[in-house]
Enzyme design. Structure first.
Site, short mmCIF file in Angstrom:
data_model
loop_
_atom_site.label_atom_id
_atom_site.label_comp_id
_atom_site.label_asym_id
_atom_site.label_seq_id
_atom_site.Cartn_x
_atom_site.Cartn_y
_atom_site.Cartn_z
N SER A 179 -19.56 36.86 -42.52
CA SER A 179 -19.05 38.22 -42.37
C SER A 179 -18.44 38.52 -41.00
O SER A 179 -17.87 39.59 -40.82
CB SER A 179 -20.14 39.25 -42.67
OG SER A 179 -20.26 39.44 -44.06
N LYS A 182 -14.85 39.80 -40.83
CA LYS A 182 -14.45 41.21 -40.84
C LYS A 182 -13.89 41.66 -39.49
O LYS A 182 -13.18 42.67 -39.42
CB LYS A 182 -15.62 42.09 -41.24
CG LYS A 182 -16.09 41.90 -42.68
CD LYS A 182 -17.23 42.83 -43.03
CE LYS A 182 -17.66 42.69 -44.47
NZ LYS A 182 -18.39 41.43 -44.75
N SER A 362 -21.30 46.21 -43.27
CA SER A 362 -20.81 44.89 -43.68
C SER A 362 -20.34 44.96 -45.12
O SER A 362 -20.73 44.17 -45.98
CB SER A 362 -21.88 43.81 -43.51
OG SER A 362 -21.30 42.53 -43.47
#
Length: 533
Positions: A179, A182, A362
């Site tokens: 993640s 991102k 997230s």
């Protein structure tokens, strides 16, 4: 972004610095961008996907392979502070021993502390603080970066003031980012759209009297929760009820009996390369459509709730309920009539707030929607492939080294993504660059992403990490997390004891989250403790 001074102690209280980038944005964007938001959530009954929980369930469900599970959001706080250039926001917490680990060490297995209740103040900062030396950093980090729990580490530490690497380990070798992807998605969106850009959901007149078409425009935060109820995204998101009120007024005496749903804005395959079939719909991922309510969650107020299988039709059902319509269906592939009369339209949260919420939660679905909007703006296909390619192109056009960047998605759920720590470090370093005469337009555009970085022990996916008494980074580290099976990442900023701000990117592989996360927390805590001359 300016540097922080070390914490100042007054009596039995400790002031701990948090920074808010001094970027001037037009208008009063939202509570997230202009004040302080404290949002709590009830402890969830089950873990979600995307990032493994701190304490995995004792018996995983047979129907859900535990490949990707996201951390528990228990008593989460979103700490957002607006400060003027040359000052740093700090909060004062009492008792210090319970919250920030001053005093006897806590038992590592104790429950996460209750949400903290900060008091804010402003202190001056040191713009000319001498930074750590490469040798000093290497010596200070050696015990934590070589710990077995870290596994294989690709990492970099960067000075945002100069953009120079201060320390690295395989920093130019691509690794699976999870993640932390991102961060790049946020950067591409901020470099494509103005900070106050919004996405519009529209209702137009349908093909027959009494029919209307609900047209998705890329807003993941659209909601059907009642007025006065805060959502996971904001205290005042765009609401279906407001859209329905406009339709009733503009439709006049015509009763609305049918709602058609147009989700033709996005194209492409249902799941990305590198996703499991179980990733969508799940409690952490969903089918990416330009029209949905609360990121497609079945429970709009529970981040860990299952995502619905047909988010656009669910939004259509909500509008139909408001209008008293009895029929809901999808439009044909041709989409809405180009000259249809607009009966209502409503705008999303500003881009900076969508990015902040996406990062703190997230939120994989919101990340993929943002990437598709970047693709549309660039004339590319609004799909997983088009969004990923557009992110890469935007970064390359703005001077970042994309020679080794490989993306299959924008959220990091794909195990085929490859990013170097150097690239993550460069993006974060430029976002955190001091707002001085050497500041650039790219730096100013990126700066708002910093509020989406979770605060260690206080907000987002770091709420229940850095336990009291165990980590010096608590309250000082701001970072984006990332977890897949045997992959764990942490990338953000931290201020050392001498007031020097550093950006870091740590990508770990080969160990599980229960040991890797605390190990990465210790690496960043070593940075916080560093003077490292």
């Amino acid at each position: 972004m300016t540097q922080n001074e070390p914490a100042a102690t007054t009596g039995d209280q400790e002031t701990v610095a948090l920074t808010r980038p001094p970027t001037a944005l037009s208008g009063d964007l939202s509570p997230r961008s202009s004040g302080t938001v404290f949002e709590s959530a009830e402890p969830p009954a089950a873990a979600s996907g995307g990032e493994p929980p701190e304490d995995p369930p004792s018996a995983p469900k047979a129907a859900k392979p535990p490949r990707k599970r996201r951390g528990l959001l228990i008593g989460a706080l979103a700490v957002v502070v607006v400060v003027a250039l040359g000052a740093t926001a700090v909060f004062t917490i009492e008792p210090v021993g319970r919250v920030f680990g001053i005093g006897p060490s806590a038992v590592p297995t104790e429950p996460a502390p209750d949400p903290i209740d900060p008091d804010f103040a402003l202190i001056p900062v040191d713009h000319v603080s001498a930074g750590p030396t490469e040798a000093g950093l290497a010596s200070a980090l050696q015990p934590s970066v070589t710990a077995a729990e870290v596994g294989t580490l690709h990492a970099v530490i960067v000075d945002p003031g100069t953009g120079q690497s201060l320390w690295g380990n395989e920093a130019d070798v691509p690794a699976t980012p999870a993640s932390t992807t991102k961060i790049l998605t946020s950067a591409a969106a901020l470099l494509t759209f103005p900070a106050d850009h919004t996405f519009t959901t529209t209702v137009v007149a349908g093909p027959t009297p009494g029919s209307v078409i609900l047209v998705g425009g890329g807003d993941p935060s659209l909601t059907a929760v009642p007025e006065g109820t805060d959502t996971l995204y904001a205290s005042n998101p765009a609401r279906i009820s407001d859209l329905a009120a406009q339709v009733r007024e503009n439709a006049g005496d015509i009763a609305i009996t049918e709602v058609l749903v147009d989700a033709s804005r996005y194209t492409g395959q249902a799941i990305a390369d590198g996703w499991d079939a179980s990733d969508a719909p799940s409690s952490y991922g969903g089918f990416i459509e330009p029209l949905m309510l609360d990121g497609g969650r079945s429970d709009p107020l529970n981040d860990l709730s299952q995502r619905v299988g047909d988010p656009a039709l669910e939004a259509g059902n909500a509008l139909a309920a408001e209008l008293g319509a009895t029929s809901v269906s999808a439009v044909d592939e041709a989409g809405s009539p180009a000259d249809g009369e607009v009966l209502g339209e409503i705008s999303s949260l500003p881009l900076v707030d969508l990015i902040e919420a996406m990062m703190l939660l997230s939120d994989n679905v919101a990340a993929e929607m943002l990437a598709r909007e970047v693709a549309i703006e660039r004339g590319a296909e609004p799909s997983f492939a088009g969004g990923a390619a557009s992110i890469i192109e935007v970064l390359g056009e703005n001077g970042f080294d994309i020679s080794q960047l490989e993306l299959s998605d924008a959220s990091g759920l794909s195990n085929q993504n490859l990013i170097t720590p150097n690239l993550l470090g460069d993006v974060l370093s430029l976002a955190a660059h001091p707002a001085d005469e050497s500041d650039t337009a790219v730096s100013q555009q990126l700066r708002p992403m910093l509020t989406g970085l979770a605060v260690a022990g206080a907000s987002g996916k770091l709420t229940d990490r850095y336990p009291a008494g165990a980590s010096a980074g608590r309250g000082w580290v701001r970072a984006k997390t990332g977890s897949l099976t045997a992959v764990n990442g942490l990338a953000g900023v931290v201020t050392d004891r001498d007031g020097k701000l550093m950006a870091f990117a740590l990508l770990s592989s080969g160990t599980n989250a229960t040991v890797a996360r605390p190990a990465l927390d210790e690496v960043t805590s070593a940075l916080r403790e560093c003077g490292c001359r």
